[in-house]
Scaffold this active site. Structure first.
Site, PDB file in Angstrom:
ATOM      1  N   HIS A  51      65.792  49.807  76.863  1.00 50.58           N
ATOM      2  CA  HIS A  51      65.397  49.977  75.448  1.00 50.58           C
ATOM      3  C   HIS A  51      64.605  48.759  74.963  1.00 50.58           C
ATOM      4  O   HIS A  51      65.132  47.657  74.887  1.00 50.58           O
ATOM      5  CB  HIS A  51      66.660  50.157  74.589  1.00 50.58           C
ATOM      6  CG  HIS A  51      66.372  50.337  73.131  1.00 50.58           C
ATOM      7  ND1 HIS A  51      66.467  51.565  72.503  1.00 50.58           N
ATOM      8  CD2 HIS A  51      65.999  49.457  72.169  1.00 50.58           C
ATOM      9  CE1 HIS A  51      66.164  51.424  71.220  1.00 50.58           C
ATOM     10  NE2 HIS A  51      65.879  50.151  71.000  1.00 50.58           N
ATOM     11  N   TYR A  77      83.899  54.975  71.645  1.00 46.72           N
ATOM     12  CA  TYR A  77      83.002  54.523  72.715  1.00 46.72           C
ATOM     13  C   TYR A  77      81.545  54.829  72.360  1.00 46.72           C
ATOM     14  O   TYR A  77      80.645  54.030  72.620  1.00 46.72           O
ATOM     15  CB  TYR A  77      83.378  55.199  74.030  1.00 46.72           C
ATOM     16  CG  TYR A  77      82.759  54.556  75.245  1.00 46.72           C
ATOM     17  CD1 TYR A  77      83.386  53.488  75.886  1.00 46.72           C
ATOM     18  CD2 TYR A  77      81.543  55.015  75.759  1.00 46.72           C
ATOM     19  CE1 TYR A  77      82.819  52.899  77.013  1.00 46.72           C
ATOM     20  CE2 TYR A  77      80.970  54.430  76.876  1.00 46.72           C
ATOM     21  CZ  TYR A  77      81.606  53.370  77.495  1.00 46.72           C
ATOM     22  OH  TYR A  77      81.032  52.783  78.597  1.00 46.72           O
ATOM     23  N   GLU A 129      71.429  47.546  77.205  1.00 46.61           N
ATOM     24  CA  GLU A 129      70.479  48.624  77.490  1.00 46.61           C
ATOM     25  C   GLU A 129      69.168  48.024  77.995  1.00 46.61           C
ATOM     26  O   GLU A 129      68.265  47.747  77.215  1.00 46.61           O
ATOM     27  CB  GLU A 129      70.224  49.486  76.252  1.00 46.61           C
ATOM     28  CG  GLU A 129      71.419  50.314  75.810  1.00 46.61           C
ATOM     29  CD  GLU A 129      71.056  51.354  74.754  1.00 46.61           C
ATOM     30  OE1 GLU A 129      69.873  51.401  74.339  1.00 46.61           O
ATOM     31  OE2 GLU A 129      71.949  52.109  74.346  1.00 46.61           O
TER      32      GLU A 129
END
Length: 226
Positions: free
Chosen positions: A221, A148, A218
């Site tokens: 980011h 993960y 994300e």
């Protein structure tokens, strides 16, 4: 008893022949369309499977920061470190995080615009060294396991943060972005998605693109590309 064809007469027989011809044309069209679709599907390029490797990226000098490709297979060396790092405070943001000097002017403009829009930002993470990223990845392995962790964090050398041109943002006074169900829906997240490109920043890992980026979504980011 007369045959049905005799009762129907010439017009009915003509319509019958026309219907049969139409069905034949339709069948041919379907066959052609199916064949073309299959050909197009076969010809469409398939994305390569995300693999874990340690191949040096081709663009790995400090001057190639815009074109350095980093993913789960391509990496920078352990000695890669920008020589022009500046505190994020020089861009009007919080201190304690660093970015390359070439990022500062546009980052300052982005921060000012976000603040004016009521979406004040904080730099959660800027430059990370090879050693720091090694510790960061090890942390996520302990939390979620290796398989993960590969999707939620980069191994040392594979992180865009090592370039000094990538930033993890969070909202001023808010919680960590990865603690949200979807930080992209926060005021700051939505503002960045709509406006970051104007200042030279792009979201590296968009929603629904994991098969392409090899990392999870994300929305916090962003990488500076100028």
């Amino acid at each position: 008893m007369p045959s049905p064809s005799t009762i129907a007469g010439p017009r009915a027989r003509s319509r019958g022949r026309a219907s049969a011809a139409s069905l034949i044309v339709l069948a041919i069209a379907v066959a052609l369309a199916t064949g073309l679709a299959a050909t197009a599907s076969a010809a469409a390029p398939k994305l390569p499977t995300c693999k874990v490797a340690d191949t040096p990226t081709k663009q790995r000098s400090l001057g190639q920061w815009q074109r350095s490709i980093l993913d789960s297979a391509l990496r920078l060396g352990s000695g890669y470190k920008p020589t022009d790092l500046r505190n994020a405070s020089t861009a009007g943001l919080n201190s304690g995080q660093y970015v390359r000097s070439l990022v500062v002017a546009d980052l300052a403009a982005l921060a000012k615009a976000a603040r004016a829009a009521g979406a004040r930002l904080v730099v959660q993470s800027g430059y990370r060294s090879y050693t720091t990223q090694k510790s960061t990845f090890a942390y996520w392995v302990r939390v979620h396991g290796y398989a993960y962790a590969l999707k939620e964090s980069a191994r040392a050398g594979h992180s865009e943060h090592q370039l000094g041109t990538s930033i993890d943002f969070r909202g001023y006074g808010g919680s960590l972005p990865w603690d949200w169900t979807d930080w992209g829906k926060s005021k700051q997240g939505k503002w960045l998605a709509a406006n970051a490109w104007k200042y030279g920043f792009i979201m590296s890992y968009p929603k629904g693109k994991t098969t392409l980026t090899c990392y999870m979504y994300e929305p916090w980011h962003y990488r500076y590309v100028g």
